[in-house]
Scaffold this motif. Structure first.
Motif, PDB file in Angstrom:
ATOM      1  N   ILE A   4     150.532  92.642   3.138  1.00 41.88           N
ATOM      2  CA  ILE A   4     149.363  92.337   3.979  1.00 41.88           C
ATOM      3  C   ILE A   4     148.162  92.886   3.220  1.00 41.88           C
ATOM      4  O   ILE A   4     148.103  94.081   2.914  1.00 41.88           O
ATOM      5  N   GLU A   5     147.228  91.988   2.895  1.00 40.45           N
ATOM      6  CA  GLU A   5     146.041  92.427   2.148  1.00 40.45           C
ATOM      7  C   GLU A   5     144.796  92.142   2.975  1.00 40.45           C
ATOM      8  O   GLU A   5     144.530  90.988   3.328  1.00 40.45           O
ATOM      9  N   SER A   6     144.049  93.185   3.265  1.00 39.30           N
ATOM     10  CA  SER A   6     142.780  93.008   3.979  1.00 39.30           C
ATOM     11  C   SER A   6     141.733  92.472   2.991  1.00 39.30           C
ATOM     12  O   SER A   6     141.816  92.759   1.787  1.00 39.30           O
ATOM     13  N   GLY A  55     165.162 101.749   7.846  1.00 40.41           N
ATOM     14  CA  GLY A  55     163.891 101.469   7.168  1.00 40.41           C
ATOM     15  C   GLY A  55     163.554  99.983   7.165  1.00 40.41           C
ATOM     16  O   GLY A  55     162.383  99.603   7.326  1.00 40.41           O
ATOM     17  N   ILE A  56     164.570  99.134   7.015  1.00 40.75           N
ATOM     18  CA  ILE A  56     164.331  97.682   6.971  1.00 40.75           C
ATOM     19  C   ILE A  56     163.631  97.245   8.256  1.00 40.75           C
ATOM     20  O   ILE A  56     162.603  96.554   8.239  1.00 40.75           O
ATOM     21  N   VAL A  57     164.190  97.682   9.384  1.00 44.57           N
ATOM     22  CA  VAL A  57     163.679  97.264  10.688  1.00 44.57           C
ATOM     23  C   VAL A  57     162.329  97.934  10.975  1.00 44.57           C
ATOM     24  O   VAL A  57     161.429  97.321  11.548  1.00 44.57           O
ATOM     25  N   THR A  58     162.195  99.184  10.559  1.00 38.99           N
ATOM     26  CA  THR A  58     160.913  99.883  10.745  1.00 38.99           C
ATOM     27  C   THR A  58     159.799  99.125  10.023  1.00 38.99           C
ATOM     28  O   THR A  58     158.714  98.916  10.578  1.00 38.99           O
ATOM     29  N   ILE A  59     160.073  98.697   8.810  1.00 37.08           N
ATOM     30  CA  ILE A  59     159.081  97.938   8.029  1.00 37.08           C
ATOM     31  C   ILE A  59     158.758  96.621   8.742  1.00 37.08           C
ATOM     32  O   ILE A  59     157.588  96.239   8.868  1.00 37.08           O
ATOM     33  N   GLN A  60     159.789  95.933   9.245  1.00 36.58           N
ATOM     34  CA  GLN A  60     159.547  94.677   9.986  1.00 36.58           C
ATOM     35  C   GLN A  60     158.617  94.920  11.167  1.00 36.58           C
ATOM     36  O   GLN A  60     157.684  94.142  11.412  1.00 36.58           O
ATOM     37  N   GLU A  61     158.865  96.009  11.898  1.00 37.71           N
ATOM     38  CA  GLU A  61     158.057  96.303  13.097  1.00 37.71           C
ATOM     39  C   GLU A  61     156.619  96.668  12.726  1.00 37.71           C
ATOM     40  O   GLU A  61     155.689  96.285  13.431  1.00 37.71           O
ATOM     41  N   PHE A  67     154.998  95.548  10.136  1.00 44.65           N
ATOM     42  CA  PHE A  67     154.338  94.282   9.751  1.00 44.65           C
ATOM     43  C   PHE A  67     154.009  93.430  10.981  1.00 44.65           C
ATOM     44  O   PHE A  67     152.959  92.812  11.048  1.00 44.65           O
ATOM     45  N   LYS A  68     154.922  93.417  11.965  1.00 47.50           N
ATOM     46  CA  LYS A  68     154.650  92.656  13.193  1.00 47.50           C
ATOM     47  C   LYS A  68     153.414  93.224  13.894  1.00 47.50           C
ATOM     48  O   LYS A  68     152.560  92.476  14.363  1.00 47.50           O
ATOM     49  N   SER A  86     145.517  97.506   1.483  1.00 46.65           N
ATOM     50  CA  SER A  86     146.693  96.631   1.403  1.00 46.65           C
ATOM     51  C   SER A  86     147.955  97.418   1.699  1.00 46.65           C
ATOM     52  O   SER A  86     148.089  98.574   1.290  1.00 46.65           O
ATOM     53  N   LEU A  87     148.876  96.750   2.387  1.00 52.41           N
ATOM     54  CA  LEU A  87     150.193  97.336   2.640  1.00 52.41           C
ATOM     55  C   LEU A  87     151.232  96.429   1.993  1.00 52.41           C
ATOM     56  O   LEU A  87     151.255  95.221   2.249  1.00 52.41           O
TER      57      LEU A  87
END
Ligand SMILES: [Zn+2]
Length: 326
Positions: A36-38, A58-64, A66-67, A78-79
């Protein structure tokens, strides 16, 4: 790729892949990559997950995360994320890269002509380094019975002081208990990043193997607080703080797995993850098969139990419990 415009803030969200391997059946293994880039320039932060294939939170934490950021866009910066660094291990629920039996987190900074793990590590490391990040958060899991905590690597030395201090400052904002690691793990991702002057820390999100939804929520809140500290998102209404006993709140403790077991046998635990313990307190007993006491594990310092081993099998030199000690 899509632009998200809200209150004049816009950002680009992108999901893609980096190829790591073509298998003997001609299947492709790839590193999923999220960004995600501002439009407003600012800090660059990386989230990395599942370097150990059985550490799935960690996989799911990253998904959340990003959501959440698609609903509440970045203010600046940027993330980036590699949510699944070890897809080969993940598919077998195995810590290591199963086909080469290597630990990916002992293979950094990697090598283009090295072992399979070193080649994958090289792709991860060079991609991260190119973005000149302000911070890398590597998400792990620990023993099945464990509390979540943040780990800071040992000081990599004066030349890398700035990166180390920045990592420590970010750790203080994680809302988790901060633990200083004793032993240098030379070829881990986080220590290799520090040695390349990139601030990095590890967050242990409780147990391995199965996604624990509560730890996902803690992890997500912790990451968002750190992003807020860097000015990349608005400050959340409430700052996250993992519920800790008063005596350890706000303290930085040292990691210890001592004392180890001195005997073989069956472990019976007398303390659990999150318990505050005193020097001299018995925390586990080891019995032989006939029920005769062989060893009593006694705390060598005041501290808190971070977790205990995944099995009750003891043998001489086996770590039985992990502590954060004063
Ligand atoms: Zn791990």
């Amino acid at each position: 790729m899509k632009a998200n415009t809200d209150k004049g803030i816009s950002q680009k969200v992108r999901y893609s892949f980096i190829k790591i391997l073509t298998g003997s059946d001609l299947s492709r293994k790839r590193l999923p990559f999220m960004s995600i880039e501002s439009v407003n320039s600012g800090p660059v932060v990386w989230l990395t997950g599942c370097i150990h294939g059985d550490e799935v939170t960690g996989i799911v934490t990253i998904q959340e995360v990003f959501k959440t950021l698609q609903k509440q866009p970045l203010v600046k910066g940027s993330l980036y994320a590699f949510p699944l660094m070890n897809p080969i291990g993940f598919e077998a629920a195995s810590r290591n890269i199963t086909i080469s039996r290597e630990d990916l987190n002992r293979s950094f900074p990697g090598s283009k002509s090295g072992s399979l793990a070193q080649r994958i590590a090289d792709k991860i490391f060079t991609t991260i380094k190119q973005t000149k990040p302000s911070l890398v958060l590597d998400l792990h899991n620990d023993w099945v019975k464990s509390i979540p905590y943040t780990v800071i690597d040992p000081n990599p030395g004066q030349p890398h002081k700035q990166a180390y201090e920045k990592a420590k400052a970010a750790a203080e904002k994680s809302g988790f208990l901060v633990i200083l690691d004793n032993d240098v793990v030379e070829e881990s991702l986080s220590f290799s990043l520090l040695r390349h002057d990139i601030p990095a820390l590890t967050i242990e999100l409780g147990e391995s193997y199965v996604v624990n939804e509560r730890n996902v929520e803690y992890g997500m809140k912790s990451v968002l607080d750190i992003l807020a500290y860097l000015g990349m998102v608005d400050k959340p209404e409430e700052t996250f703080s993992f519920g800790l006993p008063e005596v350890v709140k706000g303290k930085t403790l040292r990691f210890s797995t001592e004392p180890f077991s001195s005997a073989s046998g069956v472990i019976r635990f007398l303390a659990k993850a999150g318990d505050v313990v005193k020097k001299g307190q018995a925390v586990a007993k080891i019995y032989n098969t006939f029920g005769k006491l062989q060893d009593t594990i006694v705390c060598i310092s005041d501290g808190i139990v971070l977790g205990h081993s995944d099995s009750s099998v003891a043998f001489p030199g086996a770590p039985v419990m992990a502590f954060g000690v004063f």
